[in-house]
Structures are given as structure tokens and as C-alpha cells.
Design a protein around this motif. Structure first.
Motif, PDB file in Angstrom:
ATOM      1  N   ARG A  73       1.795   6.544  -5.680  1.00 49.45           N
ATOM      2  CA  ARG A  73       0.931   6.297  -4.538  1.00 49.45           C
ATOM      3  C   ARG A  73      -0.137   5.325  -5.003  1.00 49.45           C
ATOM      4  O   ARG A  73      -0.780   5.543  -6.026  1.00 49.45           O
ATOM      5  CB  ARG A  73       0.280   7.575  -4.042  1.00 49.45           C
ATOM      6  CG  ARG A  73      -0.560   7.330  -2.787  1.00 49.45           C
ATOM      7  CD  ARG A  73      -1.187   8.576  -2.293  1.00 49.45           C
ATOM      8  NE  ARG A  73      -2.355   8.859  -3.120  1.00 49.45           N
ATOM      9  CZ  ARG A  73      -3.136   9.902  -2.956  1.00 49.45           C
ATOM     10  NH1 ARG A  73      -2.856  10.789  -2.055  1.00 49.45           N
ATOM     11  NH2 ARG A  73      -4.174  10.075  -3.725  1.00 49.45           N
ATOM     12  N   VAL A  74      -0.301   4.244  -4.265  1.00 46.11           N
ATOM     13  CA  VAL A  74      -1.261   3.212  -4.626  1.00 46.11           C
ATOM     14  C   VAL A  74      -2.368   3.207  -3.589  1.00 46.11           C
ATOM     15  O   VAL A  74      -2.099   3.152  -2.389  1.00 46.11           O
ATOM     16  CB  VAL A  74      -0.587   1.820  -4.680  1.00 46.11           C
ATOM     17  CG1 VAL A  74      -1.590   0.746  -5.028  1.00 46.11           C
ATOM     18  CG2 VAL A  74       0.567   1.830  -5.668  1.00 46.11           C
ATOM     19  N   ARG A  75      -3.599   3.286  -4.045  1.00 48.42           N
ATOM     20  CA  ARG A  75      -4.750   3.185  -3.143  1.00 48.42           C
ATOM     21  C   ARG A  75      -5.395   1.834  -3.361  1.00 48.42           C
ATOM     22  O   ARG A  75      -5.616   1.412  -4.488  1.00 48.42           O
ATOM     23  CB  ARG A  75      -5.757   4.283  -3.452  1.00 48.42           C
ATOM     24  CG  ARG A  75      -5.265   5.660  -3.114  1.00 48.42           C
ATOM     25  CD  ARG A  75      -6.235   6.740  -3.515  1.00 48.42           C
ATOM     26  NE  ARG A  75      -7.583   6.440  -3.087  1.00 48.42           N
ATOM     27  CZ  ARG A  75      -8.655   7.099  -3.495  1.00 48.42           C
ATOM     28  NH1 ARG A  75      -8.530   8.099  -4.331  1.00 48.42           N
ATOM     29  NH2 ARG A  75      -9.845   6.787  -3.061  1.00 48.42           N
ATOM     30  N   LEU A  76      -5.688   1.139  -2.281  1.00 52.67           N
ATOM     31  CA  LEU A  76      -6.355  -0.144  -2.407  1.00 52.67           C
ATOM     32  C   LEU A  76      -7.214  -0.422  -1.186  1.00 52.67           C
ATOM     33  O   LEU A  76      -7.038   0.206  -0.140  1.00 52.67           O
ATOM     34  CB  LEU A  76      -5.344  -1.279  -2.616  1.00 52.67           C
ATOM     35  CG  LEU A  76      -4.382  -1.601  -1.478  1.00 52.67           C
ATOM     36  CD1 LEU A  76      -4.148  -3.099  -1.456  1.00 52.67           C
ATOM     37  CD2 LEU A  76      -3.072  -0.893  -1.705  1.00 52.67           C
ATOM     38  N   ARG A  77      -8.141  -1.346  -1.348  1.00 52.92           N
ATOM     39  CA  ARG A  77      -8.975  -1.747  -0.228  1.00 52.92           C
ATOM     40  C   ARG A  77      -8.093  -2.351   0.855  1.00 52.92           C
ATOM     41  O   ARG A  77      -7.103  -3.007   0.558  1.00 52.92           O
ATOM     42  CB  ARG A  77     -10.006  -2.789  -0.701  1.00 52.92           C
ATOM     43  CG  ARG A  77     -10.933  -3.235   0.407  1.00 52.92           C
ATOM     44  CD  ARG A  77     -12.009  -4.130  -0.129  1.00 52.92           C
ATOM     45  NE  ARG A  77     -12.933  -3.300  -0.876  1.00 52.92           N
ATOM     46  CZ  ARG A  77     -13.849  -3.761  -1.692  1.00 52.92           C
ATOM     47  NH1 ARG A  77     -13.953  -5.056  -1.897  1.00 52.92           N
ATOM     48  NH2 ARG A  77     -14.658  -2.966  -2.321  1.00 52.92           N
ATOM     49  N   TYR A  78      -8.464  -2.131   2.105  1.00 48.13           N
ATOM     50  CA  TYR A  78      -7.659  -2.613   3.225  1.00 48.13           C
ATOM     51  C   TYR A  78      -7.485  -4.118   3.164  1.00 48.13           C
ATOM     52  O   TYR A  78      -8.425  -4.852   2.887  1.00 48.13           O
ATOM     53  CB  TYR A  78      -8.328  -2.229   4.548  1.00 48.13           C
ATOM     54  CG  TYR A  78      -7.552  -2.715   5.747  1.00 48.13           C
ATOM     55  CD1 TYR A  78      -6.493  -1.980   6.238  1.00 48.13           C
ATOM     56  CD2 TYR A  78      -7.851  -3.914   6.360  1.00 48.13           C
ATOM     57  CE1 TYR A  78      -5.758  -2.412   7.315  1.00 48.13           C
ATOM     58  CE2 TYR A  78      -7.133  -4.359   7.447  1.00 48.13           C
ATOM     59  CZ  TYR A  78      -6.087  -3.608   7.920  1.00 48.13           C
ATOM     60  OH  TYR A  78      -5.354  -4.049   8.993  1.00 48.13           O
ATOM     61  N   ARG A  79      -6.278  -4.553   3.379  1.00 48.28           N
ATOM     62  CA  ARG A  79      -5.994  -5.969   3.583  1.00 48.28           C
ATOM     63  C   ARG A  79      -4.889  -6.072   4.613  1.00 48.28           C
ATOM     64  O   ARG A  79      -3.879  -5.377   4.528  1.00 48.28           O
ATOM     65  CB  ARG A  79      -5.644  -6.697   2.290  1.00 48.28           C
ATOM     66  CG  ARG A  79      -4.530  -6.147   1.507  1.00 48.28           C
ATOM     67  CD  ARG A  79      -4.185  -6.960   0.281  1.00 48.28           C
ATOM     68  NE  ARG A  79      -5.273  -7.737  -0.220  1.00 48.28           N
ATOM     69  CZ  ARG A  79      -5.174  -8.637  -1.179  1.00 48.28           C
ATOM     70  NH1 ARG A  79      -4.034  -8.844  -1.738  1.00 48.28           N
ATOM     71  NH2 ARG A  79      -6.193  -9.326  -1.588  1.00 48.28           N
ATOM     72  N   PRO A  80      -5.097  -6.914   5.637  1.00 49.59           N
ATOM     73  CA  PRO A  80      -4.097  -7.027   6.696  1.00 49.59           C
ATOM     74  C   PRO A  80      -2.806  -7.649   6.179  1.00 49.59           C
ATOM     75  O   PRO A  80      -2.808  -8.420   5.217  1.00 49.59           O
ATOM     76  CB  PRO A  80      -4.773  -7.920   7.736  1.00 49.59           C
ATOM     77  CG  PRO A  80      -5.824  -8.663   6.989  1.00 49.59           C
ATOM     78  CD  PRO A  80      -6.244  -7.786   5.856  1.00 49.59           C
ATOM     79  N   GLY A  81      -1.698  -7.297   6.813  1.00 49.48           N
ATOM     80  CA  GLY A  81      -0.432  -7.929   6.487  1.00 49.48           C
ATOM     81  C   GLY A  81       0.394  -7.233   5.428  1.00 49.48           C
ATOM     82  O   GLY A  81       1.484  -7.692   5.100  1.00 49.48           O
ATOM     83  N   VAL A  82      -0.081  -6.134   4.851  1.00 46.67           N
ATOM     84  CA  VAL A  82       0.696  -5.410   3.850  1.00 46.67           C
ATOM     85  C   VAL A  82       1.796  -4.642   4.585  1.00 46.67           C
ATOM     86  O   VAL A  82       1.524  -3.885   5.507  1.00 46.67           O
ATOM     87  CB  VAL A  82      -0.186  -4.444   3.038  1.00 46.67           C
ATOM     88  CG1 VAL A  82       0.651  -3.639   2.062  1.00 46.67           C
ATOM     89  CG2 VAL A  82      -1.267  -5.211   2.290  1.00 46.67           C
ATOM     90  N   THR A  83       3.047  -4.857   4.170  1.00 47.63           N
ATOM     91  CA  THR A  83       4.179  -4.221   4.851  1.00 47.63           C
ATOM     92  C   THR A  83       5.105  -3.545   3.834  1.00 47.63           C
ATOM     93  O   THR A  83       4.993  -3.771   2.627  1.00 47.63           O
ATOM     94  CB  THR A  83       5.016  -5.253   5.641  1.00 47.63           C
ATOM     95  OG1 THR A  83       5.657  -6.131   4.702  1.00 47.63           O
ATOM     96  CG2 THR A  83       4.160  -6.053   6.599  1.00 47.63           C
ATOM     97  N   SER A  84       6.037  -2.758   4.349  1.00 51.76           N
ATOM     98  CA  SER A  84       6.996  -2.080   3.477  1.00 51.76           C
ATOM     99  C   SER A  84       8.050  -3.041   2.928  1.00 51.76           C
ATOM    100  O   SER A  84       8.857  -2.661   2.092  1.00 51.76           O
ATOM    101  CB  SER A  84       7.670  -0.927   4.222  1.00 51.76           C
ATOM    102  OG  SER A  84       8.300  -1.415   5.370  1.00 51.76           O
ATOM    103  N   ALA A  85       8.039  -4.299   3.370  1.00 54.07           N
ATOM    104  CA  ALA A  85       8.964  -5.295   2.829  1.00 54.07           C
ATOM    105  C   ALA A  85       8.440  -5.872   1.511  1.00 54.07           C
ATOM    106  O   ALA A  85       9.152  -6.581   0.812  1.00 54.07           O
ATOM    107  CB  ALA A  85       9.180  -6.422   3.832  1.00 54.07           C
TER     108      ALA A  85
END
Length: 160
Positions: free
Chosen positions: A115-127
Motif C-alpha cells: 500500500r502506497v500513501r502519497l500526496r494527492y496528484r490528479p491523473g493517477v490510474t490503475s494503468a
């Protein structure tokens, strides 16, 4: 009080037969006494496919319809407003009541290796993939924590 039937292992032949029967019945529809507007239908379909068809009761379907309406209302509320916050809390309560949790329904625990926690960034997808110290992880699910646009949780499976 009627006892809840015992659940069977998901990797058994009986579970496979039940899964095929559920799939052959087509998509679940809201009960006849529940009105669900057309714009809420995509949310409805996402909710009812998160659990096996044979586990839904009429009261669960009513709650699922309310959750679909609430999620549709969240889309039109301005992010950061009091209305958005109230609707988000309501959606979380309804999701708990229906026992629909995004990370629990996307992958089995054995499939999630990180499980990776990171600051929000738009456009992150499961691809996409995550590279950590030369080890590649495929993203199985992206969760925007509390739909606040501040933090993402990525459920990942080791690729390499």
C-alpha cells in the motif's frame, strides 16, 4: 430471527456455480418501490457489482440506491464546500451500512502486496506502475482518502 446462511469458500466448485448463476441473471435493479433517477444509474451499477449478487437483501438495495443518489449529488457539489463535506460523510456512512468498501472489494488481501500513501496528484490510474528501489508494482486500486483531494492510497501488486 432467521440465521444467516454460512458462506462458502470463494475458490470452491459451489462458489463457482453460484457466480455463474449470478452472472446469468443480469444486472441487479433497485426494488420497485425505489425511484432512482437515470443520472444515478452509473453509481448504482458500480455499487451493486462490488458484492456477490446473492448477498444483497432488499434493505441493502434501498441503502445502495441512497448511496448512488448521494454519490451523484457529491459530483455536483463544489469541492471544499460544507455541502460536499456533509454529502461525503453521508456517503461514507451509507457505504459502511451496505458493507461496500472500495479497497475491500477491488482485490483480495492476497493480491495486494503493498500500500502506497502519497500526496494527492490528479491523473493517477490503475494503468500506471510504481517503482520503489528497483521493484515494480502494478496499481490495482487508487483511493482518494475521504475524497478530499489531499492524499491517495494505492493498492499495489508486485510485478517484478
Amino acid at each position: 430471527m432467521k440465521p444467516t446462511p454460512r458462506r462458502h469458500r470463494s475458490d470452491s466448485a459451489k462458489a463457482a456455480v453460484q457466480a455463474h448463476q449470478n452472472a446469468a441473471q443480469g444486472p441487479l435493479e433497485p426494488p420497485g418501490y425505489v425511484t432512482l433517477p437515470e443520472p444515478c444509474k452509473p453509481f448504482w451499477r458500480a455499487i451493486v457489482t462490488s458484492r456477490p449478487r446473492d448477498t444483497w437483501t432488499d434493505s441493502d438495495l434501498v441503502l445502495a440506491a441512497n448511496l448512488a443518489r448521494t454519490q451523484h449529488a457529491i459530483e455536483s457539489a463544489p469541492v471544499g464546500s460544507d455541502e460536499h463535506a456533509k454529502l461525503t460523510r453521508l456517503a461514507m456512512a451509507l457505504a459502511r451500512a451496505v458493507a461496500v468498501h472500495p479497497t475491500a472489494t477491488v482485490a483480495a488481501v492476497s493480491e495486494v502486496t503493498a500500500r502506497v500513501r502519497l500526496r494527492y496528484r490528479p491523473g493517477v490510474t490503475s494503468a500506471m506502475r510504481v517503482n520503489h528501489s528497483g521493484t515494480l508494482y502494478g496499481i490495482t486500486h487508487v483511493a482518494d482518502v475521504r475524497s478530499a483531494g489531499r492524499e491517495l492510497h494505492l493498492m499495489c501488486k508486485r510485478v517484478q
